[in-house]
Structure formats: structure tokens, C-alpha cells
Write a protein that holds these residues in place. Sequence first.
Motif, PDB file in Angstrom:
ATOM      1  N   ILE A 171      73.849 -63.794 -78.800  1.00  7.75           N
ATOM      2  CA  ILE A 171      74.525 -62.699 -78.113  1.00  7.75           C
ATOM      3  C   ILE A 171      75.997 -63.063 -77.941  1.00  7.75           C
ATOM      4  N   GLN A 172      76.831 -62.053 -77.912  1.00  8.56           N
ATOM      5  CA  GLN A 172      78.268 -62.268 -77.773  1.00  8.56           C
ATOM      6  C   GLN A 172      78.776 -61.580 -76.520  1.00  8.56           C
ATOM      7  N   PHE A 173      79.562 -62.300 -75.738  1.00 10.54           N
ATOM      8  CA  PHE A 173      80.107 -61.764 -74.501  1.00 10.54           C
ATOM      9  C   PHE A 173      81.479 -61.144 -74.743  1.00 10.54           C
ATOM     10  N   GLU A 174      81.995 -60.515 -73.702  1.00 14.03           N
ATOM     11  CA  GLU A 174      83.253 -59.779 -73.804  1.00 14.03           C
ATOM     12  C   GLU A 174      84.407 -60.660 -74.241  1.00 14.03           C
ATOM     13  N   ASP A 175      84.403 -61.932 -73.839  1.00 13.37           N
ATOM     14  CA  ASP A 175      85.509 -62.828 -74.187  1.00 13.37           C
ATOM     15  C   ASP A 175      85.378 -63.428 -75.587  1.00 13.37           C
ATOM     16  N   GLY A 176      84.326 -63.011 -76.321  1.00 15.20           N
ATOM     17  CA  GLY A 176      84.144 -63.490 -77.686  1.00 15.20           C
ATOM     18  C   GLY A 176      83.241 -64.696 -77.813  1.00 15.20           C
ATOM     19  N   THR A 177      82.883 -65.330 -76.703  1.00 12.11           N
ATOM     20  CA  THR A 177      81.975 -66.477 -76.756  1.00 12.11           C
ATOM     21  C   THR A 177      80.563 -65.998 -77.050  1.00 12.11           C
ATOM     22  N   THR A 178      79.778 -66.900 -77.641  1.00 10.53           N
ATOM     23  CA  THR A 178      78.398 -66.568 -77.988  1.00 10.53           C
ATOM     24  C   THR A 178      77.436 -67.521 -77.302  1.00 10.53           C
ATOM     25  N   GLN A 179      76.192 -67.083 -77.224  1.00 10.92           N
ATOM     26  CA  GLN A 179      75.147 -67.913 -76.626  1.00 10.92           C
ATOM     27  C   GLN A 179      73.858 -67.708 -77.405  1.00 10.92           C
ATOM     28  N   THR A 180      73.155 -68.807 -77.641  1.00 10.17           N
ATOM     29  CA  THR A 180      71.854 -68.719 -78.286  1.00 10.17           C
ATOM     30  C   THR A 180      70.788 -68.471 -77.221  1.00 10.17           C
ATOM     31  N   ILE A 181      69.979 -67.450 -77.437  1.00  7.02           N
ATOM     32  CA  ILE A 181      68.900 -67.089 -76.521  1.00  7.02           C
ATOM     33  C   ILE A 181      67.572 -67.388 -77.212  1.00  7.02           C
ATOM     34  N   ASN A 182      66.776 -68.235 -76.582  1.00  4.36           N
ATOM     35  CA  ASN A 182      65.539 -68.699 -77.215  1.00  4.36           C
ATOM     36  C   ASN A 182      64.275 -68.011 -76.724  1.00  4.36           C
ATOM     37  N   SER A 183      64.378 -67.194 -75.681  1.00  8.94           N
ATOM     38  CA  SER A 183      63.180 -66.555 -75.132  1.00  8.94           C
ATOM     39  C   SER A 183      63.582 -65.368 -74.278  1.00  8.94           C
ATOM     40  N   LYS A 184      62.597 -64.553 -73.917  1.00  6.49           N
ATOM     41  CA  LYS A 184      62.890 -63.411 -73.051  1.00  6.49           C
ATOM     42  C   LYS A 184      63.315 -63.873 -71.666  1.00  6.49           C
ATOM     43  N   GLU A 185      62.841 -65.054 -71.240  1.00  6.62           N
ATOM     44  CA  GLU A 185      63.258 -65.584 -69.939  1.00  6.62           C
ATOM     45  C   GLU A 185      64.760 -65.898 -69.947  1.00  6.62           C
ATOM     46  N   GLU A 186      65.245 -66.472 -71.062  1.00  8.17           N
ATOM     47  CA  GLU A 186      66.673 -66.753 -71.165  1.00  8.17           C
ATOM     48  C   GLU A 186      67.487 -65.468 -71.257  1.00  8.17           C
TER      49      GLU A 186
END
Length: 224
Positions: free
Chosen positions: A199-214
Motif C-alpha cells: 500500500i502507498q500512503f499520501e507522502d509516497g511511502t509504501t508498506q508491505t501488508i501481510n494479513s488482514k490484521e495488518e
Amino acid sequence: MFKNLLKLNALVALFIVGFMTSCSDDDSDVQVENYVIETTYELQKAHMIGRPGCFELVFPITIEFPDATTAEVDSYENMKETIRAWKEANVDNEDRPQLVYPIDVINEDGEVITVTDKTELIELKKECRKEFINGPRDHHHRGKFKACFDLVYPLSIALPDGTEVVVNDVDELKTTLRDYKENNPGSTERPQLVYPIEIQFEDGTTQTINSKEELREAKKECRE
């Protein structure tokens, strides 16, 4: 003397006209801005989308204005700009635009849901217990008229029939969802994102999401 008086009166009249025109323009600007703030807030609240809501809207979407014209928008900011442009051209029209169905949303569990009409929207909103506690102006002031995040493509979608589809962009995602819904009108199960996703946030940074909990946690942090 009489001529001087006429000149003075003419100058005063021009000043008054100019002042009244300036006030009228200011009033018009305020009217437009109030309309934009209230309209965008009500659209977001009605669908429980964006940072305060339960669902992330999958852009682009289409807006229909009160004069039956439509416009496609690809972000919340673009939505705001488009509504402002329409209102500036239709200052006396106080009716509100609507989203054109179907729309696609993602819930906090990573289910990708196609909403085809207002009846389905009403049913979907029953799953959401969030509230828009701030009014329109405070809502915008706090930066809530935004998405929590955007999906990074390509990604995989698990369909309820057991198949898995890779989608390379939002057009492929929407086509996959539409086709599945059309071919399975009675299905109560929903397509889901296949983890991990980016997923990508407004500031352009990204995050890996491994589960629905995350994913829920990312949504919670964005909302706060």
C-alpha cells in the motif's frame, strides 16, 4: 464648483459600485467554498469512505452533477477540484452531485466489494460502526477528506469460486470485479486481496501488508 461636485459624486458612485462588486465576489467565493466543503463531506459520510470510514474507495469513480453532466475523478483532491469548478459555473444551483454506481470499495478485512446501487450501499454500511463525529469544516481542517492509502499494482485477487487473478492496474481490477458479480449474482461471498500486498500512503511511502490484521492496523493508524 458644480462641475467639481459632479466629479466628486461620480467618484463616490464608482467607489460604491466597486465596493459592492468586491463584496459580491467575496460572497460568491465563500458560497462556492462552503458548497465544496459540505458536498465532499456529505459524499464521504454517505458512503463511509476514506480516513474516517470503514471503506477505501477504488478510484477512478464518476460523479453526476444536478444538471446531469458527469465527470470522472481519480482522487479525493480531484473530486474536490471538479466539484469546485462545477459550482463556480453554477453558483445558483444548490443541489448536490452524486456518485455514479457501480463503485468499488475495500473493507478493513481486504474484501473488495462492488456496490451497484443505494440498496446495496445501505446493506454494506450496516457492517460499519464508525461515525463521522466532526462537522464538514473541521473534517476538512483535520485532513480527513483523503484516502488512507492506495493499492500498489500488480496484485492478486482471490475469487470466491477458488480462482486467483492477477490484476496489473485499476482497470483490470474493476473489470475482474464486474465480471465476477455479473456471472455470480446470487453470491454472498466476496473477492479478497491476496496477501502480501503493498500500500502507498499520501507522502509516497509504501508498506508491505501481510494479513488482514495488518491491514486493519494500517487503517486504524491512518484514522487516528
